[in-house]
Write an enzyme that holds these catalytic residues in place. Structure first.
Site, PDB file in Angstrom:
ATOM      1  N   HIS A  32       7.366  -7.286  -2.294  1.00 25.76           N
ATOM      2  CA  HIS A  32       7.278  -6.705  -0.948  1.00 25.76           C
ATOM      3  C   HIS A  32       8.324  -7.331  -0.016  1.00 25.76           C
ATOM      4  O   HIS A  32       8.235  -7.143   1.201  1.00 25.76           O
ATOM      5  CB  HIS A  32       5.899  -6.974  -0.333  1.00 25.76           C
ATOM      6  CG  HIS A  32       4.742  -6.307  -1.015  1.00 25.76           C
ATOM      7  ND1 HIS A  32       4.772  -5.016  -1.479  1.00 25.76           N
ATOM      8  CD2 HIS A  32       3.490  -6.764  -1.291  1.00 25.76           C
ATOM      9  CE1 HIS A  32       3.592  -4.708  -2.007  1.00 25.76           C
ATOM     10  NE2 HIS A  32       2.812  -5.741  -1.915  1.00 25.76           N
ATOM     11  N   SER A  76      -4.993   2.824   4.014  1.00 22.64           N
ATOM     12  CA  SER A  76      -5.135   2.168   2.716  1.00 22.64           C
ATOM     13  C   SER A  76      -5.215   0.647   2.905  1.00 22.64           C
ATOM     14  O   SER A  76      -6.050  -0.038   2.294  1.00 22.64           O
ATOM     15  CB  SER A  76      -3.929   2.539   1.846  1.00 22.64           C
ATOM     16  OG  SER A  76      -3.986   1.885   0.600  1.00 22.64           O
ATOM     17  N   LYS A 115       0.796  -1.232   0.000  1.00 22.61           N
ATOM     18  CA  LYS A 115       0.000   0.000   0.000  1.00 22.61           C
ATOM     19  C   LYS A 115       0.833   1.289   0.000  1.00 22.61           C
ATOM     20  O   LYS A 115       0.395   2.330   0.493  1.00 22.61           O
ATOM     21  CB  LYS A 115      -0.997   0.042   1.179  1.00 22.61           C
ATOM     22  CG  LYS A 115      -1.795  -1.215   1.431  1.00 22.61           C
ATOM     23  CD  LYS A 115      -2.246  -1.939   0.205  1.00 22.61           C
ATOM     24  CE  LYS A 115      -3.348  -1.288  -0.563  1.00 22.61           C
ATOM     25  NZ  LYS A 115      -3.660  -2.114  -1.783  1.00 22.61           N
TER      26      LYS A 115
HETATM   27  S1  PPS Z   1      -0.358  -3.117  -3.141  1.00 21.54           S
HETATM   28  O1  PPS Z   1      -1.599  -3.887  -2.831  1.00 21.54           O
HETATM   29  O2  PPS Z   1       0.614  -3.257  -2.065  1.00 21.54           O
HETATM   30  O3  PPS Z   1       0.189  -3.434  -4.447  1.00 21.54           O
HETATM   31  O4  PPS Z   1      -0.866  -1.601  -3.144  1.00 21.54           O
HETATM   32  P1  PPS Z   1      -0.006  -0.359  -3.659  1.00 21.54           P
HETATM   33  O5  PPS Z   1      -0.125  -0.278  -5.114  1.00 21.54           O
HETATM   34  O6  PPS Z   1       1.346  -0.371  -3.056  1.00 21.54           O
HETATM   35  O7  PPS Z   1      -0.771   0.850  -2.974  1.00 21.54           O
HETATM   36  C1  PPS Z   1      -2.093   1.202  -3.291  1.00 21.54           C
HETATM   37  C2  PPS Z   1      -2.257   2.671  -2.959  1.00 21.54           C
HETATM   38  O8  PPS Z   1      -1.598   3.464  -3.950  1.00 21.54           O
HETATM   39  C3  PPS Z   1      -2.540   4.380  -4.485  1.00 21.54           C
HETATM   40  N1  PPS Z   1      -2.230   4.726  -5.882  1.00 21.54           N
HETATM   41  C4  PPS Z   1      -1.985   5.984  -6.291  1.00 21.54           C
HETATM   42  N2  PPS Z   1      -1.899   7.141  -5.605  1.00 21.54           N
HETATM   43  C5  PPS Z   1      -1.667   8.273  -6.314  1.00 21.54           C
HETATM   44  N3  PPS Z   1      -1.506   8.295  -7.663  1.00 21.54           N
HETATM   45  C6  PPS Z   1      -1.584   7.157  -8.387  1.00 21.54           C
HETATM   46  N4  PPS Z   1      -1.434   7.199  -9.707  1.00 21.54           N
HETATM   47  C7  PPS Z   1      -1.821   5.926  -7.693  1.00 21.54           C
HETATM   48  N5  PPS Z   1      -1.949   4.629  -8.074  1.00 21.54           N
HETATM   49  C8  PPS Z   1      -2.197   3.921  -6.952  1.00 21.54           C
HETATM   50  C9  PPS Z   1      -3.861   3.639  -4.357  1.00 21.54           C
HETATM   51  O9  PPS Z   1      -4.945   4.488  -4.541  1.00 21.54           O
HETATM   52  C10 PPS Z   1      -3.726   3.088  -2.950  1.00 21.54           C
HETATM   53  O10 PPS Z   1      -3.840   4.101  -1.934  1.00 21.54           O
HETATM   54  P2  PPS Z   1      -5.209   4.503  -1.236  1.00 21.54           P
HETATM   55  O11 PPS Z   1      -4.812   5.473  -0.147  1.00 21.54           O
HETATM   56  O12 PPS Z   1      -5.832   3.263  -0.687  1.00 21.54           O
HETATM   57  O13 PPS Z   1      -6.048   5.162  -2.282  1.00 21.54           O
END
Ligand code: PPS
Length: 293
Positions: free
Chosen positions: A101, A131, A46
């Site tokens: 991870h 998240s 996340k």
């Molecule tokens: S995972 O399951 O570990 O692969 O998740 P991960 O991709 O690391 O994290 C998901 C969060 O990243 C946000 N996200 C973004 N934020 C801003 N801009 C862009 N382009 C973007 N793409 C993914 C996603 O919305 C999750 O955060 P939250 O706070 O839940 O919205």
């Protein structure tokens, strides 16, 4: 392998997602064959994994930028430990992008010759917590909790996929000299995506024209990714991972400071105390609020 949990698989002191993890790969992770031009995206869950997968896919593949190839980011940049599509990684063309991870001490030893590159993306842990809370309630392969309080206890006990956030970031940071690694902050990417892409390009030794850079930045914004089936994981979530409800997404909010709408004053203070205990003297600075300098 330790068999203590329905959802979690503990391997060498670290929790993996039981139903998705490739256990054969885990046993042989140390010897996973690394090529000099491999690139690894490493994150605590996340923290911006699929965002960075999308950015790197756009930087490396013209067919991803102009959508002439219908390939999802998960295929462009697969997880090594969650190889759900059972891809034979040794047959992938170079340059290969992976994501993971894993903690530093499980890294394939080939990464230590410092040729292959690692991009480590980190995010303030209160936003990670929120998240993650929504995500664990959404997907069937993770244990749901009734409220933030219950999840916060698990998170601070490290009883989640990824184990303790503090250990993950500390481990990678304190061993950074063993690797060819760049640390990227989610909140910096949010604040100035263009500069962040340029920083990544410089580390990856990729020179992009202004027009291409514009395309990369445009296609990596939250809004564009959210509506882009190549990048938003909606189908993967529904068809391959499985959800408890129909209205959840990997791309949930994508903001900085969402924790303020979820943590009580008491929870926040408790979190701060644990943070101080674990992270005092840690050199990286975290951004808790989008208005911070
Ligand atoms: S995972 O399951 O570990 O692969 O998740 P991960 O991709 O690391 O994290 C998901 C969060 O990243 C946000 N996200 C973004 N934020 C801003 N801009 C862009 N382009 C973007 N793409 C993914 C996603 O919305 C999750 O955060 P939250 O706070 O839940 O919205």
């Amino acid at each position: 392998m330790d068999d203590t949990d329905t959802y979690l698989l503990r391997f060498k002191g670290y929790y993996f997602e039981r139903s998705l993890v490739d256990t054969d790969l885990l046993e042989n992770l140390e010897d996973f064959e690394i090529r000099d031009d491999d690139v690894f995206i490493i994150t605590y869950p996340k923290s911006g994994t699929i965002w960075t997968q999308q950015i790197l896919s756009l930087i490396y593949f013209e067919g991803h930028r102009n959508k002439s190839e219908n390939v999802e980011t998960l295929t462009r940049a697969p997880f090594i430990e969650y190889n759900v599509r059972r891809v034979d990684f040794s047959k992938r063309a170079s340059p290969r992008i992976f994501c993971s991870h894993i903690p530093y001490y499980l890294a394939p030893k080939g990464l230590k010759n410092k040729k292959a590159k690692i991009v480590y993306v980190y995010r303030n842990p209160k936003d990670v917590l929120i998240s993650y809370y929504y995500f664990t309630n959404l997907v069937v392969s993770l244990q749901a909790t009734e409220n933030v309080e219950q999840f916060m206890k698990r998170f601070l006990d490290g009883k989640v996929v990824g184990s303790l956030w503090f250990d993950h970031i500390r481990g990678w940071y304190e061993h950074k000299h063993d690797f060819n690694i760049l640390f990227m902050k989610y909140e910096d990417m949010k604040k100035d995506l263009r500069s962040s892409v340029l920083k990544l390009c410089s580390f990856l030794e990729k020179e992009l024209s202004e027009e291409v850079l514009d395309v990369v930045v445009r296609q990596a914004t939250f809004q564009n990714m959210k509506s882009d089936p190549q990048a938003n994981y909606d189908d993967i979530l529904k068809d391959e991972i499985g959800t408890r409800t129909d209205d959840g997404h990997f791309l949930r909010k994508g903001t900085v400071g969402d924790w303020k709408y979820h943590l009580t004053v008491e929870q926040n203070e408790r979190f701060d105390r644990v943070f101080q205990r674990n992270m005092k003297d840690f050199p990286l600075k975290f951004t808790w609020d989008i208005n911070e300098e």
